[in-house]
Design a protein around this motif. Structure first.
Motif, PDB file in Angstrom:
ATOM      1  N   ARG A 280       0.832  -1.213   0.000  1.00 17.73           N
ATOM      2  CA  ARG A 280       0.000   0.000   0.000  1.00 17.73           C
ATOM      3  C   ARG A 280       0.862   1.257   0.000  1.00 17.73           C
ATOM      4  NH1 ARG A 280      -5.270  -1.873   2.481  1.00 17.73           N
ATOM      5  NH2 ARG A 280      -6.026  -3.040   0.683  1.00 17.73           N
ATOM      6  N   ALA A 281       1.986   1.216   0.705  1.00 24.98           N
ATOM      7  CA  ALA A 281       2.872   2.380   0.761  1.00 24.98           C
ATOM      8  C   ALA A 281       3.432   2.720  -0.618  1.00 24.98           C
ATOM      9  CB  ALA A 281       4.011   2.135   1.753  1.00 24.98           C
ATOM     10  N   PHE A 282       3.576   1.719  -1.469  1.00 31.15           N
ATOM     11  CA  PHE A 282       4.104   1.934  -2.813  1.00 31.15           C
ATOM     12  C   PHE A 282       3.020   1.825  -3.886  1.00 31.15           C
ATOM     13  CE2 PHE A 282       7.899   1.143  -0.374  1.00 31.15           C
ATOM     14  CZ  PHE A 282       8.782   2.066  -0.905  1.00 31.15           C
ATOM     15  N   ASP A 283       1.769   2.009  -3.467  1.00 30.19           N
ATOM     16  CA  ASP A 283       0.617   2.042  -4.378  1.00 30.19           C
ATOM     17  C   ASP A 283       0.455   0.775  -5.212  1.00 30.19           C
ATOM     18  OD1 ASP A 283      -0.178   4.602  -3.528  1.00 30.19           O
ATOM     19  OD2 ASP A 283       1.338   5.506  -4.824  1.00 30.19           O
ATOM     20  N   PHE A 284       0.779  -0.361  -4.619  1.00 35.73           N
ATOM     21  CA  PHE A 284       0.508  -1.643  -5.246  1.00 35.73           C
ATOM     22  C   PHE A 284      -0.639  -2.298  -4.499  1.00 35.73           C
ATOM     23  CE2 PHE A 284       4.355  -1.441  -7.638  1.00 35.73           C
ATOM     24  CZ  PHE A 284       4.242  -2.404  -8.631  1.00 35.73           C
ATOM     25  N   THR A 285      -1.394  -3.106  -5.175  1.00 34.08           N
ATOM     26  CA  THR A 285      -2.427  -3.886  -4.515  1.00 34.08           C
ATOM     27  C   THR A 285      -2.405  -5.293  -5.095  1.00 34.08           C
ATOM     28  OG1 THR A 285      -4.743  -3.953  -3.823  1.00 34.08           O
ATOM     29  CG2 THR A 285      -4.322  -3.293  -6.099  1.00 34.08           C
ATOM     30  N   VAL A 286      -2.983  -6.208  -4.387  1.00 28.57           N
ATOM     31  CA  VAL A 286      -3.075  -7.592  -4.851  1.00 28.57           C
ATOM     32  C   VAL A 286      -4.427  -7.771  -5.528  1.00 28.57           C
ATOM     33  CG1 VAL A 286      -3.153 -10.015  -4.124  1.00 28.57           C
ATOM     34  CG2 VAL A 286      -1.514  -8.446  -3.070  1.00 28.57           C
ATOM     35  N   GLU A 287      -4.415  -8.377  -6.709  1.00 31.21           N
ATOM     36  CA  GLU A 287      -5.653  -8.617  -7.457  1.00 31.21           C
ATOM     37  C   GLU A 287      -6.235 -10.003  -7.208  1.00 31.21           C
ATOM     38  OE1 GLU A 287      -4.592  -7.837 -11.567  1.00 31.21           O
ATOM     39  OE2 GLU A 287      -5.458  -5.822 -11.386  1.00 31.21           O
ATOM     40  N   GLU A 288      -5.356 -11.001  -7.124  1.00 26.33           N
ATOM     41  CA  GLU A 288      -5.817 -12.374  -6.923  1.00 26.33           C
ATOM     42  C   GLU A 288      -4.655 -13.258  -6.512  1.00 26.33           C
ATOM     43  OE1 GLU A 288      -5.567 -14.540 -11.248  1.00 26.33           O
ATOM     44  OE2 GLU A 288      -7.242 -13.156 -10.963  1.00 26.33           O
ATOM     45  N   ILE A 289      -5.016 -14.449  -6.020  1.00 26.48           N
ATOM     46  CA  ILE A 289      -4.054 -15.485  -5.688  1.00 26.48           C
ATOM     47  C   ILE A 289      -4.331 -16.647  -6.640  1.00 26.48           C
ATOM     48  CG2 ILE A 289      -3.276 -17.099  -3.913  1.00 26.48           C
ATOM     49  CD1 ILE A 289      -2.732 -14.039  -3.340  1.00 26.48           C
ATOM     50  N   LEU A 290      -3.269 -17.210  -7.210  1.00 25.21           N
ATOM     51  CA  LEU A 290      -3.427 -18.327  -8.135  1.00 25.21           C
ATOM     52  C   LEU A 290      -2.528 -19.478  -7.696  1.00 25.21           C
ATOM     53  CD1 LEU A 290      -4.488 -19.569 -10.805  1.00 25.21           C
ATOM     54  CD2 LEU A 290      -2.528 -18.492 -11.941  1.00 25.21           C
ATOM     55  N   ILE A 291      -3.136 -20.601  -7.338  1.00 23.32           N
ATOM     56  CA  ILE A 291      -2.361 -21.825  -7.103  1.00 23.32           C
ATOM     57  C   ILE A 291      -2.104 -22.369  -8.492  1.00 23.32           C
ATOM     58  CG2 ILE A 291      -2.333 -24.113  -6.038  1.00 23.32           C
ATOM     59  CD1 ILE A 291      -4.254 -22.921  -3.913  1.00 23.32           C
ATOM     60  N   SER A 292      -0.878 -22.166  -8.957  1.00 20.99           N
ATOM     61  CA  SER A 292      -0.577 -22.259 -10.378  1.00 20.99           C
ATOM     62  C   SER A 292       0.031 -23.566 -10.854  1.00 20.99           C
ATOM     63  CB  SER A 292       0.372 -21.120 -10.754  1.00 20.99           C
ATOM     64  OG  SER A 292       1.540 -21.180  -9.941  1.00 20.99           O
ATOM     65  N   ASP A 293       0.626 -24.329  -9.952  1.00 25.08           N
ATOM     66  CA  ASP A 293       1.335 -25.513 -10.425  1.00 25.08           C
ATOM     67  C   ASP A 293       1.442 -26.543  -9.307  1.00 25.08           C
ATOM     68  OD1 ASP A 293       2.668 -27.104 -12.217  1.00 25.08           O
ATOM     69  OD2 ASP A 293       4.461 -25.857 -12.363  1.00 25.08           O
ATOM     70  N   LEU A 294       1.653 -27.782  -9.719  1.00 23.89           N
ATOM     71  CA  LEU A 294       1.882 -28.890  -8.791  1.00 23.89           C
ATOM     72  C   LEU A 294       2.978 -29.745  -9.413  1.00 23.89           C
ATOM     73  CD1 LEU A 294       1.113 -30.644  -6.332  1.00 23.89           C
ATOM     74  CD2 LEU A 294      -0.607 -31.733  -7.772  1.00 23.89           C
ATOM     75  N   ARG A 295       4.153 -29.761  -8.750  1.00 20.67           N
ATOM     76  CA  ARG A 295       5.278 -30.532  -9.261  1.00 20.67           C
ATOM     77  C   ARG A 295       5.841 -31.402  -8.159  1.00 20.67           C
ATOM     78  NH1 ARG A 295       8.853 -25.821 -11.048  1.00 20.67           N
ATOM     79  NH2 ARG A 295       7.082 -24.432 -11.002  1.00 20.67           N
ATOM     80  N   GLU A 296       5.886 -32.706  -8.412  1.00 18.35           N
ATOM     81  CA  GLU A 296       6.420 -33.678  -7.453  1.00 18.35           C
ATOM     82  C   GLU A 296       5.780 -33.524  -6.075  1.00 18.35           C
ATOM     83  OE1 GLU A 296      10.692 -33.573  -7.528  1.00 18.35           O
ATOM     84  OE2 GLU A 296      10.750 -33.673  -9.713  1.00 18.35           O
ATOM     85  N   GLY A 297       4.473 -33.308  -6.069  1.00 15.69           N
ATOM     86  CA  GLY A 297       3.727 -33.203  -4.820  1.00 15.69           C
ATOM     87  C   GLY A 297       3.821 -31.860  -4.123  1.00 15.69           C
ATOM     88  N   ILE A 298       4.485 -30.890  -4.745  1.00 12.72           N
ATOM     89  CA  ILE A 298       4.642 -29.560  -4.140  1.00 12.72           C
ATOM     90  C   ILE A 298       3.806 -28.557  -4.929  1.00 12.72           C
ATOM     91  CG2 ILE A 298       6.267 -27.697  -3.603  1.00 12.72           C
ATOM     92  CD1 ILE A 298       8.429 -29.904  -3.374  1.00 12.72           C
ATOM     93  N   PHE A 299       2.964 -27.812  -4.201  1.00 19.95           N
ATOM     94  CA  PHE A 299       2.130 -26.786  -4.830  1.00 19.95           C
ATOM     95  C   PHE A 299       2.918 -25.484  -4.971  1.00 19.95           C
ATOM     96  CE2 PHE A 299      -1.049 -29.618  -2.986  1.00 19.95           C
ATOM     97  CZ  PHE A 299      -1.982 -29.704  -4.005  1.00 19.95           C
TER      98      PHE A 299
END
Length: 197
Positions: A69-88
């Motif tokens: 917020r101090a640098f005028d950024f905001t979060v738009e969304e969270i994406l669980i994007s990948d699953l490799r060898e059992g690790i998200f």
């Protein structure tokens, strides 16, 4: 890539790993669930925000929010994007209104941050197909424990190696774990089934 919206279904202590928790995400417009094992501190950060508790001093995820917020950024969304060898893997999708950036993160940290910005959590159909558990599977099994015990094979317990069970037995055990809402156990069974397919 088609995104699927998720919501947090629950957070419970791990039955097999001391100090770990099972974070269960549920498909918003469907019946699949995505269990993810996370650490105690990340679980605490998620639980504090879910319960709307304000700590005396900012936690790491609160610091991230203040910094953004101090640098005028905001979060738009969270994406669980990948699953490799059992690790998200996850991405925190940020913007300053002009540029959009995706920042690599552990799903537990990404979700803790996403909760603080009150943004949606997504994953992909592929990840749900690979690691998701259908809640309908739980309602289609008829007394799976009895079926396992009445088979011609000797009685087994969950503590036995999952490798010793047939696919049919694993399917029945998975259904029972879902009925009992033992998502961590279900995730381990699901992983064993995936290895064989």
């Amino acid at each position: 890539m088609e995104k699927v919206k998720l919501e947090i279904l629950g957070l419970s202590p791990s039955q097999s790993q001391t100090g770990s928790f099972a974070l269960v995400l549920s498909e918003e417009a469907g019946n699949r669930r995505l269990p993810i094992i996370i650490g105690m501190f990340e679980a605490q950060a998620i639980a504090i925000e879910m319960e709307r508790i304000t700590p005396n001093r900012p936690m790491t995820h609160d610091l991230f929010k203040s910094f953004a917020r101090a640098f005028d950024f905001t979060v738009e969304e969270i994406l669980i994007s990948d699953l490799r060898e059992g690790i998200f893997f996850a991405k925190v999708v940020c913007t300053d209104g002009i540029r959009q950036k995706s920042i690599d993160a552990r799903p537990s940290d990404a979700i803790a941050i996403g909760l603080r910005f009150q943004v949606p959590i997504y994953t992909t159909n592929q990840i749900l197909a690979d690691a998701g558990i259908s809640s309908q599977e739980a309602t289609t099994a008829d007394e799976p424990e009895e079926l396992i015990q009445s088979s011609s094979r000797p009685q087994k317990t969950y503590k036995d190696s999952l490798k010793d069970f047939s696919l049919d037995e694993l399917d029945k055990m998975l259904s029972q774990a879902l009925i009992d809402e033992e998502y961590e156990k279900a995730a381990k069974i699901r992983d064993e089934i995936s290895k064989r397919n």
